[in-house]
Design a protein around this motif. Structure first.
Motif, mmCIF file in Angstrom:
data_model
loop_
_atom_site.group_PDB
_atom_site.id
_atom_site.type_symbol
_atom_site.label_atom_id
_atom_site.label_comp_id
_atom_site.label_asym_id
_atom_site.label_seq_id
_atom_site.Cartn_x
_atom_site.Cartn_y
_atom_site.Cartn_z
ATOM 1 N N ARG A 45 0.860 -1.186 0.000
ATOM 2 C CA ARG A 45 0.000 0.000 0.000
ATOM 3 C C ARG A 45 0.894 1.232 0.000
ATOM 4 N N LEU A 46 0.772 2.043 -1.028
ATOM 5 C CA LEU A 46 1.563 3.258 -1.147
ATOM 6 C C LEU A 46 0.698 4.453 -0.783
ATOM 7 N N THR A 47 1.232 5.349 0.035
ATOM 8 C CA THR A 47 0.473 6.520 0.464
ATOM 9 C C THR A 47 1.133 7.825 0.050
ATOM 10 N N GLU A 48 2.401 7.790 -0.285
ATOM 11 C CA GLU A 48 3.144 8.999 -0.625
ATOM 12 C C GLU A 48 3.440 9.037 -2.117
ATOM 13 N N ALA A 106 2.174 6.936 -4.911
ATOM 14 C CA ALA A 106 0.734 7.098 -5.098
ATOM 15 C C ALA A 106 0.428 8.470 -5.676
ATOM 16 N N GLU A 107 -0.700 8.563 -6.376
ATOM 17 C CA GLU A 107 -1.167 9.853 -6.885
ATOM 18 C C GLU A 107 -2.622 10.037 -6.489
ATOM 19 N N GLY A 108 -2.908 11.163 -5.828
ATOM 20 C CA GLY A 108 -4.287 11.468 -5.470
ATOM 21 C C GLY A 108 -4.872 10.593 -4.386
ATOM 22 N N GLY A 109 -4.057 10.046 -3.542
ATOM 23 C CA GLY A 109 -4.547 9.191 -2.470
ATOM 24 C C GLY A 109 -3.853 7.839 -2.479
ATOM 25 N N PRO A 110 -4.074 7.037 -1.437
ATOM 26 C CA PRO A 110 -3.391 5.736 -1.337
ATOM 27 C C PRO A 110 -3.712 4.825 -2.524
ATOM 28 N N CYS A 111 -2.776 3.955 -2.842
ATOM 29 C CA CYS A 111 -3.012 2.933 -3.867
ATOM 30 C C CYS A 111 -2.363 1.635 -3.417
ATOM 31 N N GLU A 112 -2.889 0.533 -3.912
ATOM 32 C CA GLU A 112 -2.316 -0.782 -3.636
ATOM 33 C C GLU A 112 -1.731 -1.334 -4.921
ATOM 34 N N VAL A 113 -0.515 -1.854 -4.823
ATOM 35 C CA VAL A 113 0.157 -2.378 -6.007
ATOM 36 C C VAL A 113 0.651 -3.783 -5.726
ATOM 37 N N LEU A 114 0.743 -4.565 -6.782
ATOM 38 C CA LEU A 114 1.328 -5.900 -6.726
ATOM 39 C C LEU A 114 2.580 -5.855 -7.601
ATOM 40 N N GLY A 115 3.730 -6.005 -6.990
ATOM 41 C CA GLY A 115 4.985 -5.961 -7.728
ATOM 42 C C GLY A 115 5.599 -7.338 -7.833
ATOM 43 N N ILE A 116 6.193 -7.634 -8.977
ATOM 44 C CA ILE A 116 6.878 -8.904 -9.204
ATOM 45 C C ILE A 116 8.327 -8.582 -9.529
#
Length: 204
Positions: A116-119, A173-183
């Motif tokens: 979860r990215l917030t910044e 993140a842009e415009g608020g938190p986002c969740e990412v799945l990285g491989i």
């Protein structure tokens, strides 16, 4: 004189592996939209022989399986591999970094991380990173911002990105938190685990 065929050796119960291989041949054929006649022609077999192979009326011969694997654009090993028992796995929780990690069984060197990215990504080019390896990214929710060299990419929910990690890069993140799945492959993951990696925050 009729040619002799090498019969496929079985390493688990004959019935289980035999049935699995036959189902796999039929499933691969149907997935390509091929008739029995078309696959038989590609493999240099008669249509009746292929039909008996799929239906279990003919013993599996190694030479036939080699030609069928080649015609189906796969390998003999993949065609006869046994079914995996550990289909479902649980993530490894990394509380210190606030991450969940999934090992990728196809390649022990690869790692999957949900984060979860917030910044937003760091604005300073000096905080962007470049390193060997390969990375893939899927945005599960929100919008991610990828800085790659001098370019900026907005990655929306359900979009994915694959990028050369030898270019300076950072993601946030842009415009608020986002969740990412990285491989990450082995080299990329090793780079992110170094002490100067910033704990994957403002991930690069």
């Amino acid at each position: 004189m009729r040619p002799r065929h090498t019969v496929l050796p079985m390493t688990q119960s004959d019935g289980d592996l035999d049935s699995l291989v036959r189902k796999r041949i039929r499933a691969l054929r149907l997935a390509r939209g091929w008739s029995l006649e078309e696959l038989a022609g590609r493999a240099g077999l008669s249509q009746s022989t292929l039909s008996r192979i799929e239906n279990g009326q003919r013993r599996l011969a190694l030479d036939s399986l080699v030609t069928l694997a080649r015609a189906l654009d796969t390998t003999l090993d993949q065609l006869v591999e046994t079914a995996a028992d550990d289909v479902v796995s649980s993530p490894v929780i990394d509380s210190a970094r606030g991450q969940m990690r999934w090992p990728v069984k196809a390649d022990p060197g690869m790692t999957v991380i949900r984060q979860r990215l917030t910044e937003p990504p760091p604005a300073s080019p000096s905080r962007m990173r470049a390193h060997p390896g390969r990375e893939w990214l899927v945005v599960l929710s929100g919008t991610a911002l990828l800085l790659l060299g001098n370019r900026r990419f907005r990655i929306e929910t359900h979009q994915a990105a694959e990028f050369p990690t030898m270019l300076p890069h950072a993601i946030g993140a842009e415009g608020g938190p986002c969740e990412v799945l990285g491989i990450f492959d082995r080299d990329a993951r090793r780079s992110h685990q170094r002490p100067d990696g910033g704990g994957d925050k403002g991930r690069a």
